[in-house]
Design an enzyme around this catalytic site. Structure first.
Site, PDB file in Angstrom:
ATOM      1  N   TRP A  50       0.876   9.144  12.596  1.00 53.47           N
ATOM      2  CA  TRP A  50       1.926   8.191  11.977  1.00 53.47           C
ATOM      3  C   TRP A  50       3.002   8.059  12.892  1.00 53.47           C
ATOM      4  CZ3 TRP A  50      -0.108   6.109   8.214  1.00 53.47           C
ATOM      5  CH2 TRP A  50      -1.057   6.525   7.413  1.00 53.47           C
ATOM      6  N   ASP A  63      10.572   9.587   9.478  1.00 55.19           N
ATOM      7  CA  ASP A  63       9.954   9.410   8.569  1.00 55.19           C
ATOM      8  C   ASP A  63       9.504  10.719   7.690  1.00 55.19           C
ATOM      9  OD1 ASP A  63       7.461   9.050   6.926  1.00 55.19           O
ATOM     10  OD2 ASP A  63       6.253   8.403   8.497  1.00 55.19           O
ATOM     11  N   LYS A  73       3.468  10.830  -1.880  1.00 54.61           N
ATOM     12  CA  LYS A  73       3.129  12.402  -1.421  1.00 54.61           C
ATOM     13  C   LYS A  73       3.845  13.217  -2.395  1.00 54.61           C
ATOM     14  CE  LYS A  73       0.947  10.191   2.135  1.00 54.61           C
ATOM     15  NZ  LYS A  73       1.629   9.768   3.161  1.00 54.61           N
TER      16      LYS A  73
HETATM   17  C1  LIG Z   1       1.205   8.665   4.171  1.00 57.71           C
HETATM   18  C2  LIG Z   1       2.074   8.570   5.170  1.00 57.71           C
HETATM   19  C3  LIG Z   1       2.691   7.111   5.917  1.00 57.71           C
HETATM   20  C4  LIG Z   1       1.822   5.880   5.391  1.00 57.71           C
HETATM   21  O1  LIG Z   1       2.439   5.453   4.154  1.00 57.71           O
HETATM   22  P1  LIG Z   1       1.948   4.242   3.459  1.00 57.71           P
HETATM   23  O2  LIG Z   1       2.944   4.256   2.204  1.00 57.71           O
HETATM   24  O3  LIG Z   1       0.581   4.314   3.072  1.00 57.71           O
HETATM   25  O4  LIG Z   1       2.204   3.077   4.349  1.00 57.71           O
HETATM   26  C5  LIG Z   1       3.505   7.334   6.775  1.00 57.71           C
HETATM   27  N1  LIG Z   1       4.027   8.194   7.272  1.00 57.71           N
HETATM   28  C6  LIG Z   1       3.881   9.513   6.736  1.00 57.71           C
HETATM   29  C7  LIG Z   1       4.089  10.600   7.426  1.00 57.71           C
HETATM   30  C8  LIG Z   1       2.596   9.654   5.707  1.00 57.71           C
HETATM   31  O5  LIG Z   1       2.238  11.079   5.430  1.00 57.71           O
END
Ligand SMILES: *Cc1c(COP(=O)(O)O)cnc(C)c1O
Length: 362
Positions: free
Chosen positions: A101, A171, A195
């Site tokens: 990511w 993030d 998540k």
């Molecule tokens: C799942 C995830 C993403 C991507 O997210 P989307 O909403 O599918 O674009 C980005 N960063 C992390 C840490 C993730 O777990």
């Protein structure tokens, strides 16, 4: 009704109480005669829902007034572009690469700013968090970027990097609302809610307002300017109304149990049970350096692909679902987000011991 323990990394389990409340309101939201899915986002009822969601989020996380809280769409991926688009002033950004990511975010940012990768753990398949106490950060870096919990590799920052006075961007998609944070240490954090917070389709961005470049290049789309959404309180266009409503229910669920300090204790207890079991096992092995093990996503392997597959299959038959690991790590991954009850981890660890007893006679 028969619900399984779902260990998926995302979309993932939601708290049963949240789902039950959503069901209760499904056809007739509090006497309005309609579902939240059917009502105008310009109406008084929805206005109350989004206002309360924002207020509860601010209370839960402790967001100061100089930060905006935005409910957006587009997921984490859109933020990979939106962050550099909105925060670039000097034209350089520092990225710490601790997994897919962060790597994807750095690659995307390169389209809009100069990216300097100041640390990485790629040399050991992202199995650790690099030492970030004394990084060589470019003087003119507009921000330092991290992925705070690495969903795929199962590592998590328990100490934020020393940014040497630069703004930190994180993030937090996969450890969102899992523990208390000090918002003032961040210039911006964002997370897709699927998540650990709510249904897919909502991305929450918390940004210190003065960091946004007021003079953006023309190419930046209207929808991708934080200021557009700040000016309209996340109601510039039709928002993901149902998703925001369910996120609001999760905020209330968290507040009711005592907020992020309380949920953190529960998450620590679940992770401790899981990792203690792993450490005592002769069959199962973790794939991450001990001190960096994520409380949210725990990858583990037996070292034998066929045995891994057998474990995943037998576990599913017992109502322990979605334990298959990500292809970059292989084996298994147990995601232990807020909504996973302690009992789910008890059942998983008991099953691991049972499986080991049956398969270690060789
Ligand atoms: C799942 C995830 C993403 C991507 O997210 P989307 O909403 O599918 O674009 C980005 N960063 C992390 C840490 C993730 O777990």
């Amino acid at each position: 009704m028969s619900r399984v323990y779902n260990f998926s990394a995302g979309p993932a389990m939601l708290p049963l109480e949240v789902l039950e409340e959503a069901r209760e309101d499904l056809l007739d939201y509090k006497g309005s005669g309609m579902s939240v899915m059917e009502m105008s986002h310009r109406g008084k009822v929805f206005d109350g829902i989004i206002r309360k969601a924002e207020a509860d989020f601010r209370k839960l996380v402790g967001v100061p007034d100089d930060y905006a809280v935005l409910f957006l769409q587009g997921g984490g991926w859109t933020q990979f572009a939106e962050v550099p688009m909105n925060l670039t002033k000097n034209g350089t950004a520092a990225y710490i690469v601790t997994g897919n990511w962060a790597r994807n975010a750095a690659k995307e940012a390169q389209k809009y700013t100069k990216v300097v990768r100041v640390a990485s753990s790629e040399d050991q398949n992202f199995s650790y968090i690099p030492d970030c106490s004394d990084l060589d950060i470019p003087e003119d870096a507009d921000y330092v970027y991290i992925c705070e919990n690495n969903t795929i590799y199962g590592t998590e920052y328990f100490q934020l990097p020393n940014t040497k006075g630069h703004v930190l961007v994180a993030d937090v998609s996969s450890n969102f609302l899992s523990r208390p944070i000090d918002v003032k240490k961040y210039g911006l954090f964002f997370g897709g809610v699927q998540k650990n917070v709510g249904p897919a389709g909502v991305t929450i961005v918390c940004v210190r307002k003065d960091l946004i470049n007021p003079d953006l290049p023309d190419y930046v789309p209207t929808m991708m300017r934080y200021q557009t959404q700040i000016d309209k309180d996340s109601l510039f266009n039709t928002p993901p109304a149902w998703g925001i409503y369910v996120c609001g229910l999760t905020f209330q669920w968290l507040l009711k149990q005592g907020g992020l300090a309380e949920i953190a204790k529960k998450n620590e207890a679940k992770a401790k049970l899981f990792y203690d079991t792993l450490d005592e096992s002769k069959l199962f092995k973790g794939t991450v350096r001990r001190q960096d093990r994520s409380l949210m996503n725990a990858p583990f392997v037996t070292g034998d692909k066929d045995l891994d597959a057998e474990f995943i299959k037998e576990a599913a038959a017992q109502g322990l679902e979605s334990l298959k690991g990500h292809r970059s790590v292989g084996g298994m991954r147990a995601s232990l987000y807020n909504a996973m009850p302690y009992e789910g981890v008890v059942k998983l660890t008991n099953f691991m011991k049972e499986f080991e007893a049956h398969h270690s006679a060789v």
